[in-house]
Scaffold this motif. Structure first.
Motif, PDB file in Angstrom:
ATOM      1  N   ARG A  27     -61.685 -69.049  28.010  1.00  0.00           N
ATOM      2  CA  ARG A  27     -61.761 -70.417  28.712  1.00  0.00           C
ATOM      3  C   ARG A  27     -60.371 -71.337  29.015  1.00  0.00           C
ATOM      4  NH1 ARG A  27     -66.688 -73.072  25.092  1.00  0.00           N
ATOM      5  NH2 ARG A  27     -68.252 -71.443  25.605  1.00  0.00           N
ATOM      6  N   THR A  28     -59.300 -70.994  28.454  1.00  0.00           N
ATOM      7  CA  THR A  28     -58.196 -71.593  29.077  1.00  0.00           C
ATOM      8  C   THR A  28     -57.837 -71.210  30.286  1.00  0.00           C
ATOM      9  OG1 THR A  28     -55.961 -72.300  28.165  1.00  0.00           O
ATOM     10  CG2 THR A  28     -56.491 -69.963  27.951  1.00  0.00           C
ATOM     11  N   LYS A  29     -57.159 -72.112  31.054  1.00  0.00           N
ATOM     12  CA  LYS A  29     -56.621 -71.952  32.251  1.00  0.00           C
ATOM     13  C   LYS A  29     -55.051 -71.554  32.194  1.00  0.00           C
ATOM     14  CE  LYS A  29     -59.627 -75.374  34.532  1.00  0.00           C
ATOM     15  NZ  LYS A  29     -60.551 -74.460  34.662  1.00  0.00           N
ATOM     16  N   ASP A  30     -54.357 -71.654  31.200  1.00  0.00           N
ATOM     17  CA  ASP A  30     -53.114 -71.148  30.841  1.00  0.00           C
ATOM     18  C   ASP A  30     -52.999 -69.558  30.593  1.00  0.00           C
ATOM     19  OD1 ASP A  30     -50.479 -70.489  30.037  1.00  0.00           O
ATOM     20  OD2 ASP A  30     -50.311 -72.201  28.642  1.00  0.00           O
ATOM     21  N   GLN A  31     -52.672 -68.781  31.818  1.00  0.00           N
ATOM     22  CA  GLN A  31     -52.693 -67.415  31.712  1.00  0.00           C
ATOM     23  C   GLN A  31     -51.616 -66.976  30.658  1.00  0.00           C
ATOM     24  OE1 GLN A  31     -54.965 -65.546  33.223  1.00  0.00           O
ATOM     25  NE2 GLN A  31     -55.769 -67.712  33.818  1.00  0.00           N
ATOM     26  N   PHE A  32     -50.636 -67.684  30.304  1.00  0.00           N
ATOM     27  CA  PHE A  32     -49.683 -67.099  29.445  1.00  0.00           C
ATOM     28  C   PHE A  32     -50.174 -67.320  27.931  1.00  0.00           C
ATOM     29  CE2 PHE A  32     -46.766 -68.376  32.885  1.00  0.00           C
ATOM     30  CZ  PHE A  32     -46.125 -66.997  33.194  1.00  0.00           C
ATOM     31  N   LEU A  33     -50.943 -68.251  27.777  1.00  0.00           N
ATOM     32  CA  LEU A  33     -51.429 -68.418  26.383  1.00  0.00           C
ATOM     33  C   LEU A  33     -52.714 -67.235  26.309  1.00  0.00           C
ATOM     34  CD1 LEU A  33     -52.064 -69.863  23.836  1.00  0.00           C
ATOM     35  CD2 LEU A  33     -53.467 -71.442  25.143  1.00  0.00           C
ATOM     36  N   SER A  34     -53.314 -67.144  27.318  1.00  0.00           N
ATOM     37  CA  SER A  34     -54.504 -66.362  27.204  1.00  0.00           C
ATOM     38  C   SER A  34     -53.904 -64.971  26.899  1.00  0.00           C
ATOM     39  CB  SER A  34     -55.272 -66.211  28.413  1.00  0.00           C
ATOM     40  OG  SER A  34     -56.165 -65.224  28.561  1.00  0.00           O
ATOM     41  N   LYS A  35     -52.913 -64.377  27.565  1.00  0.00           N
ATOM     42  CA  LYS A  35     -52.406 -63.078  27.337  1.00  0.00           C
ATOM     43  C   LYS A  35     -51.651 -62.881  26.121  1.00  0.00           C
ATOM     44  CE  LYS A  35     -51.296 -59.208  29.179  1.00  0.00           C
ATOM     45  NZ  LYS A  35     -52.274 -58.282  29.689  1.00  0.00           N
ATOM     46  N   ARG A  36     -51.083 -64.022  25.461  1.00  0.00           N
ATOM     47  CA  ARG A  36     -50.628 -64.059  24.049  1.00  0.00           C
ATOM     48  C   ARG A  36     -51.507 -63.879  23.024  1.00  0.00           C
ATOM     49  NH1 ARG A  36     -44.905 -65.587  24.258  1.00  0.00           N
ATOM     50  NH2 ARG A  36     -44.307 -64.765  26.342  1.00  0.00           N
ATOM     51  N   ILE A  37     -52.570 -64.650  23.264  1.00  0.00           N
ATOM     52  CA  ILE A  37     -53.882 -64.514  22.423  1.00  0.00           C
ATOM     53  C   ILE A  37     -54.520 -63.044  22.551  1.00  0.00           C
ATOM     54  CG2 ILE A  37     -56.323 -65.361  21.901  1.00  0.00           C
ATOM     55  CD1 ILE A  37     -55.358 -68.088  22.778  1.00  0.00           C
ATOM     56  N   GLU A  38     -54.445 -62.501  23.625  1.00  0.00           N
ATOM     57  CA  GLU A  38     -55.153 -61.307  23.854  1.00  0.00           C
ATOM     58  C   GLU A  38     -54.242 -60.245  23.026  1.00  0.00           C
ATOM     59  OE1 GLU A  38     -55.978 -57.960  27.248  1.00  0.00           O
ATOM     60  OE2 GLU A  38     -54.915 -59.820  27.792  1.00  0.00           O
ATOM     61  N   GLN A  39     -52.996 -60.293  23.170  1.00  0.00           N
ATOM     62  CA  GLN A  39     -51.928 -59.378  22.498  1.00  0.00           C
ATOM     63  C   GLN A  39     -52.181 -59.507  21.297  1.00  0.00           C
ATOM     64  OE1 GLN A  39     -48.295 -60.491  24.267  1.00  0.00           O
ATOM     65  NE2 GLN A  39     -48.748 -59.106  26.165  1.00  0.00           N
ATOM     66  N   LYS A  56     -46.539 -59.946  17.068  1.00  0.00           N
ATOM     67  CA  LYS A  56     -47.418 -60.781  17.935  1.00  0.00           C
ATOM     68  C   LYS A  56     -47.767 -61.922  17.798  1.00  0.00           C
ATOM     69  CE  LYS A  56     -47.393 -57.097  20.865  1.00  0.00           C
ATOM     70  NZ  LYS A  56     -46.965 -57.118  22.086  1.00  0.00           N
ATOM     71  N   LEU A  57     -47.939 -62.324  16.341  1.00  0.00           N
ATOM     72  CA  LEU A  57     -48.346 -63.480  15.773  1.00  0.00           C
ATOM     73  C   LEU A  57     -47.269 -64.575  16.219  1.00  0.00           C
ATOM     74  CD1 LEU A  57     -49.961 -65.317  14.114  1.00  0.00           C
ATOM     75  CD2 LEU A  57     -49.082 -64.509  12.154  1.00  0.00           C
ATOM     76  N   TYR A  58     -45.950 -64.167  15.833  1.00  0.00           N
ATOM     77  CA  TYR A  58     -44.856 -64.944  16.034  1.00  0.00           C
ATOM     78  C   TYR A  58     -44.507 -65.172  17.626  1.00  0.00           C
ATOM     79  CZ  TYR A  58     -43.450 -64.674  11.178  1.00  0.00           C
ATOM     80  OH  TYR A  58     -43.566 -64.551   9.651  1.00  0.00           O
ATOM     81  N   SER A  59     -44.789 -64.307  18.203  1.00  0.00           N
ATOM     82  CA  SER A  59     -44.909 -64.516  19.678  1.00  0.00           C
ATOM     83  C   SER A  59     -45.845 -65.663  20.185  1.00  0.00           C
ATOM     84  CB  SER A  59     -45.134 -63.176  20.472  1.00  0.00           C
ATOM     85  OG  SER A  59     -44.951 -63.411  21.996  1.00  0.00           O
ATOM     86  N   LEU A  60     -47.040 -65.305  19.741  1.00  0.00           N
ATOM     87  CA  LEU A  60     -48.041 -66.381  19.960  1.00  0.00           C
ATOM     88  C   LEU A  60     -47.553 -67.816  19.415  1.00  0.00           C
ATOM     89  CD1 LEU A  60     -50.705 -67.274  21.075  1.00  0.00           C
ATOM     90  CD2 LEU A  60     -51.783 -66.651  18.661  1.00  0.00           C
ATOM     91  N   LEU A  61     -47.239 -67.927  18.466  1.00  0.00           N
ATOM     92  CA  LEU A  61     -46.858 -69.239  17.620  1.00  0.00           C
ATOM     93  C   LEU A  61     -45.479 -69.872  18.311  1.00  0.00           C
ATOM     94  CD1 LEU A  61     -47.257 -68.471  13.677  1.00  0.00           C
ATOM     95  CD2 LEU A  61     -48.803 -69.821  15.576  1.00  0.00           C
ATOM     96  N   ARG A  62     -44.668 -68.877  18.847  1.00  0.00           N
ATOM     97  CA  ARG A  62     -43.435 -69.557  19.610  1.00  0.00           C
ATOM     98  C   ARG A  62     -43.904 -69.985  20.952  1.00  0.00           C
ATOM     99  NH1 ARG A  62     -40.800 -64.871  17.633  1.00  0.00           N
ATOM    100  NH2 ARG A  62     -41.251 -63.927  19.749  1.00  0.00           N
ATOM    101  N   TYR A  63     -44.730 -69.538  21.586  1.00  0.00           N
ATOM    102  CA  TYR A  63     -45.160 -69.834  23.034  1.00  0.00           C
ATOM    103  C   TYR A  63     -46.071 -71.048  22.464  1.00  0.00           C
ATOM    104  CZ  TYR A  63     -47.662 -70.384  27.313  1.00  0.00           C
ATOM    105  OH  TYR A  63     -47.875 -71.050  28.259  1.00  0.00           O
ATOM    106  N   ILE A  64     -46.950 -71.332  21.764  1.00  0.00           N
ATOM    107  CA  ILE A  64     -47.583 -72.524  21.548  1.00  0.00           C
ATOM    108  C   ILE A  64     -46.773 -73.668  21.182  1.00  0.00           C
ATOM    109  CG2 ILE A  64     -49.085 -73.751  19.699  1.00  0.00           C
ATOM    110  CD1 ILE A  64     -50.661 -71.008  19.441  1.00  0.00           C
TER     111      ILE A  64
END
Length: 83
Positions: A27-39, A56-64
């Motif tokens: 649902r998010t419009k942020d494609q980078f967030l979507s890709k990090r969650i997917e990975q 991958k978890l740290y990558s997601l948390l760093r992006y957030i």
């Protein structure tokens, strides 16, 4: 971007609510967030090496964290009001 998406992603990750995180990914419009969650979710479900999952978890948390710092504050009314 919507700061609420980043807050939700952090909350769902902290609480291990993977179903809600998957829904947020779609649902998010942020494609980078979507890709990090997917990975992260892909690594969590299919990877056997815990260091890859951790990366991958740290990558997601760093992006957030980065997105929360750079997003502009909303000028809208708050969702909840005590008055």
């Amino acid at each position: 971007m919507n700061k609420m998406d980043y807050d939700r992603a952090l909350y769902y990750t902290h609480r291990s609510e993977w179903d809600n995180l998957l829904i947020l990914m779609v649902r998010t419009k942020d494609q980078f967030l979507s890709k990090r969650i997917e990975q992260f979710l892909h690594a969590y479900h299919f990877e056997r090496d815990y260091s890859v999952i951790e990366d991958k978890l740290y990558s997601l948390l760093r992006y957030i964290d980065h997105a929360n710092e750079t997003v502009e504050p909303d000028n809208e009314l708050p969702m909840y009001s005590l008055s």
